[in-house]
Design an enzyme around this catalytic site. Structure first.
Site, PDB file in Angstrom:
ATOM      1  N   ASP A 137       0.749  -1.082   0.014  1.00  0.00           N
ATOM      2  CA  ASP A 137       0.071   0.003   0.029  1.00  0.00           C
ATOM      3  C   ASP A 137       0.920   1.252  -0.052  1.00  0.00           C
ATOM      4  O   ASP A 137       2.081   1.237   0.281  1.00  0.00           O
ATOM      5  CB  ASP A 137      -0.873  -0.055   1.235  1.00  0.00           C
ATOM      6  CG  ASP A 137      -1.716   1.239   1.414  1.00  0.00           C
ATOM      7  OD1 ASP A 137      -2.412   1.320   0.178  1.00  0.00           O
ATOM      8  OD2 ASP A 137      -1.742   2.106   2.232  1.00  0.00           O
ATOM      9  N   SER A 138       0.398   2.475  -0.274  1.00  0.00           N
ATOM     10  CA  SER A 138       1.070   3.595  -0.359  1.00  0.00           C
ATOM     11  C   SER A 138       1.606   4.031   1.247  1.00  0.00           C
ATOM     12  O   SER A 138       2.477   4.790   1.487  1.00  0.00           O
ATOM     13  CB  SER A 138       0.281   4.823  -0.806  1.00  0.00           C
ATOM     14  OG  SER A 138      -0.864   4.823  -0.213  1.00  0.00           O
ATOM     15  N   GLY A 178      -2.730   8.983  -4.238  1.00  0.00           N
ATOM     16  CA  GLY A 178      -4.025   9.350  -4.702  1.00  0.00           C
ATOM     17  C   GLY A 178      -3.951  10.715  -5.267  1.00  0.00           C
ATOM     18  O   GLY A 178      -4.999  11.054  -6.139  1.00  0.00           O
ATOM     19  N   CYS A 234      -3.831  -0.930  -2.162  1.00  0.00           N
ATOM     20  CA  CYS A 234      -4.125   0.313  -2.306  1.00  0.00           C
ATOM     21  C   CYS A 234      -4.973   0.467  -3.578  1.00  0.00           C
ATOM     22  O   CYS A 234      -4.851   0.001  -4.725  1.00  0.00           O
ATOM     23  CB  CYS A 234      -2.782   1.120  -2.625  1.00  0.00           C
ATOM     24  SG  CYS A 234      -2.735   2.854  -3.059  1.00  0.00           S
ATOM     25  N   THR A 256      -5.779   3.173  -5.162  1.00  0.00           N
ATOM     26  CA  THR A 256      -5.147   4.056  -6.426  1.00  0.00           C
ATOM     27  C   THR A 256      -4.090   3.303  -7.142  1.00  0.00           C
ATOM     28  O   THR A 256      -4.049   3.320  -8.542  1.00  0.00           O
ATOM     29  CB  THR A 256      -4.462   5.462  -5.768  1.00  0.00           C
ATOM     30  OG1 THR A 256      -5.381   5.876  -4.946  1.00  0.00           O
ATOM     31  CG2 THR A 256      -4.030   6.245  -6.758  1.00  0.00           C
ATOM     32  N   GLU A 260      -5.787   9.286   9.225  1.00  0.00           N
ATOM     33  CA  GLU A 260      -4.367   9.192   9.541  1.00  0.00           C
ATOM     34  C   GLU A 260      -4.250  10.121  10.939  1.00  0.00           C
ATOM     35  O   GLU A 260      -3.368   9.658  11.808  1.00  0.00           O
ATOM     36  CB  GLU A 260      -3.288   9.630   8.612  1.00  0.00           C
ATOM     37  CG  GLU A 260      -3.331   8.372   7.614  1.00  0.00           C
ATOM     38  CD  GLU A 260      -2.104   8.477   6.613  1.00  0.00           C
ATOM     39  OE1 GLU A 260      -0.974   9.090   6.870  1.00  0.00           O
ATOM     40  OE2 GLU A 260      -2.070   7.819   5.744  1.00  0.00           O
ATOM     41  N   CYS A 264     -11.413   3.412  -0.976  1.00  0.00           N
ATOM     42  CA  CYS A 264     -10.006   3.848  -0.306  1.00  0.00           C
ATOM     43  C   CYS A 264      -9.707   3.176   1.044  1.00  0.00           C
ATOM     44  O   CYS A 264     -10.747   3.001   1.703  1.00  0.00           O
ATOM     45  CB  CYS A 264     -10.051   5.228  -0.393  1.00  0.00           C
ATOM     46  SG  CYS A 264      -8.688   5.900   0.534  1.00  0.00           S
ATOM     47  N   THR A 265      -8.345   2.794   0.929  1.00  0.00           N
ATOM     48  CA  THR A 265      -8.125   1.903   1.998  1.00  0.00           C
ATOM     49  C   THR A 265      -8.389   2.487   3.498  1.00  0.00           C
ATOM     50  O   THR A 265      -8.735   1.929   4.385  1.00  0.00           O
ATOM     51  CB  THR A 265      -6.692   1.673   2.033  1.00  0.00           C
ATOM     52  OG1 THR A 265      -5.865   3.054   1.908  1.00  0.00           O
ATOM     53  CG2 THR A 265      -6.248   0.812   1.125  1.00  0.00           C
ATOM     54  N   HIS A 266      -8.513   3.950   3.495  1.00  0.00           N
ATOM     55  CA  HIS A 266      -8.617   4.605   4.580  1.00  0.00           C
ATOM     56  C   HIS A 266     -10.198   4.615   5.060  1.00  0.00           C
ATOM     57  O   HIS A 266     -10.289   4.939   6.463  1.00  0.00           O
ATOM     58  CB  HIS A 266      -8.083   6.107   4.390  1.00  0.00           C
ATOM     59  CG  HIS A 266      -6.656   6.066   4.452  1.00  0.00           C
ATOM     60  ND1 HIS A 266      -5.745   5.379   3.541  1.00  0.00           N
ATOM     61  CD2 HIS A 266      -5.669   6.979   5.408  1.00  0.00           C
ATOM     62  CE1 HIS A 266      -4.424   5.961   3.789  1.00  0.00           C
ATOM     63  NE2 HIS A 266      -4.555   6.551   4.921  1.00  0.00           N
TER      64      HIS A 266
HETATM   65  N1  DGL Z   1      -4.070   3.997  -0.153  1.00  0.00           N
HETATM   66  C1  DGL Z   1      -4.553   4.754  -0.890  1.00  0.00           C
HETATM   67  C2  DGL Z   1      -6.032   4.283  -1.576  1.00  0.00           C
HETATM   68  O1  DGL Z   1      -6.371   3.292  -1.245  1.00  0.00           O
HETATM   69  C3  DGL Z   1      -5.162   5.990  -0.176  1.00  0.00           C
HETATM   70  C4  DGL Z   1      -3.913   7.036   0.397  1.00  0.00           C
HETATM   71  C5  DGL Z   1      -3.072   7.621  -0.774  1.00  0.00           C
HETATM   72  O2  DGL Z   1      -3.543   8.589  -1.419  1.00  0.00           O
HETATM   73  O3  DGL Z   1      -1.968   7.161  -1.018  1.00  0.00           O
HETATM   74  O4  DGL Z   1      -6.252   5.008  -2.679  1.00  0.00           O
END
Ligand code: DGL
Length: 272
Positions: free
Chosen positions: A12-13, A45, A75, A77, A155, A186-188
């Site tokens: 993931d990012s 993102g 992720c 994205t 976060e 989105c993961t968050h």
């Molecule tokens: N992990 C990213 C996603 O699921 C979100 C955080 C980012 O922008 O890197 O799209």
């Protein structure tokens, strides 16, 4: 080495992919995981698809060099921009992303054939979710909202309360009535589910990719005879910057603190 004994690689990012790792661990408790958070270059993102593809290729290369039996792109994205590239580059390794499993969950949950996708700017701009949803059901109407602020709020641990609810109200402006499913693309966003519930109309279902992705990975490994029998699985974490911050924020997404000493700093450029 018996490939069944190798860990499953997941990247993931940053910390957000831990929501997917959590679901994978629940579905595959006997497996080891090697999790890479590209914390030096988060967020993905807001970046161009070309840059995200480059970052994703480097992350995949690093994990494969360590030895993994499957790769999960947690992720959204990166899944949207790079999944095809990664599959082409690594035809011998099962590579799973989160877009198609998330689309399946949304289609299964929608009775009115209207789905709203909340995601990053990059995921929304690329249109991967509408494409994946319409590939499953051509009748479904899909609306998208890019919600970059929600990443920062999650976060920060601001997962409920007036600030996150007001932010959500702004993103939802003009969205309802209409969709009966909100796809958290989105993961968050799964950690904001209670706040989203509080602001969205009551009859709207929330779905995310984590559980369906975990099930897809489990089925794929089973079909290839790659599942590991017995034993409690372990997780080793790799980060490209600031392990201390990763440790601090990880609990929000993983639901538990990563074991101290299990977080290793890596140089993703040198690994190429
Ligand atoms: N992990 C990213 C996603 O699921 C979100 C955080 C980012 O922008 O890197 O799209």
């Amino acid at each position: 080495m018996d490939p069944r004994q190798l860990p499953i690689g997941i990247f993931d990012s940053g910390v957000g992919g831990l929501t997917v790792l959590r679901a994978l661990r629940a579905a595959l408790p006997g497996e080891d995981f090697l999790y890479l958070g590209d914390t030096a270059r988060v967020p993905y993102g807001t970046r161009s698809p070309e840059t995200v593809r480059r970052y994703a290729s480097q992350a995949a290369g690093l994990l494969l060099a360590r030895g993994i039996k499957a790769l999960v792109v947690a992720c959204n994205t990166a899944s949207a921009a790079a999944l095809d590239t990664l599959r082409e580059a690594h035809p011998d390794v099962p590579v799973e992303g989160v877009i198609e499993p998330g689309a399946r969950a949304a289609v299964a949950a929608s009775r009115k054939a209207r789905v709203a996708v909340l995601a990053t700017e990059g995921t929304v701009a690329g249109g991967a979710y509408p494409r994946a949803i319409r590939a499953l059901d051509t009748e479904i109407e899909v609306e998208q909202r890019a919600c970059a602020m929600l990443v920062a709020l999650a976060e920060e641990g601001w997962t409920d309360g007036p600030v996150v609810e007001e932010t959500l109200r702004r993103y939802f402006h003009g969205l309802f009535p209409g969709p009966d499913v909100l796809l958290l693309g989105c993961t968050h966003f799964p950690v904001l589910a209670a706040a989203i519930r509080a602001v969205a109309p009551e009859d709207v279902a929330l779905v995310d990719s984590a559980a369906t992705t975990a099930a897809a990975v489990r089925d794929d490994l089973a079909a290839r005879g790659l599942l590991r029998d017995g034993g409690a699985g372990r997780v080793h974490f790799l980060v490209t910057d600031n392990p201390a911050r990763f440790e601090r924020t990880a609990t929000i997404f993983l639901g538990e603190n990563p074991a101290h000493g299990e977080i290793e700093l890596v140089d993703i450029q040198a690994a190429r």
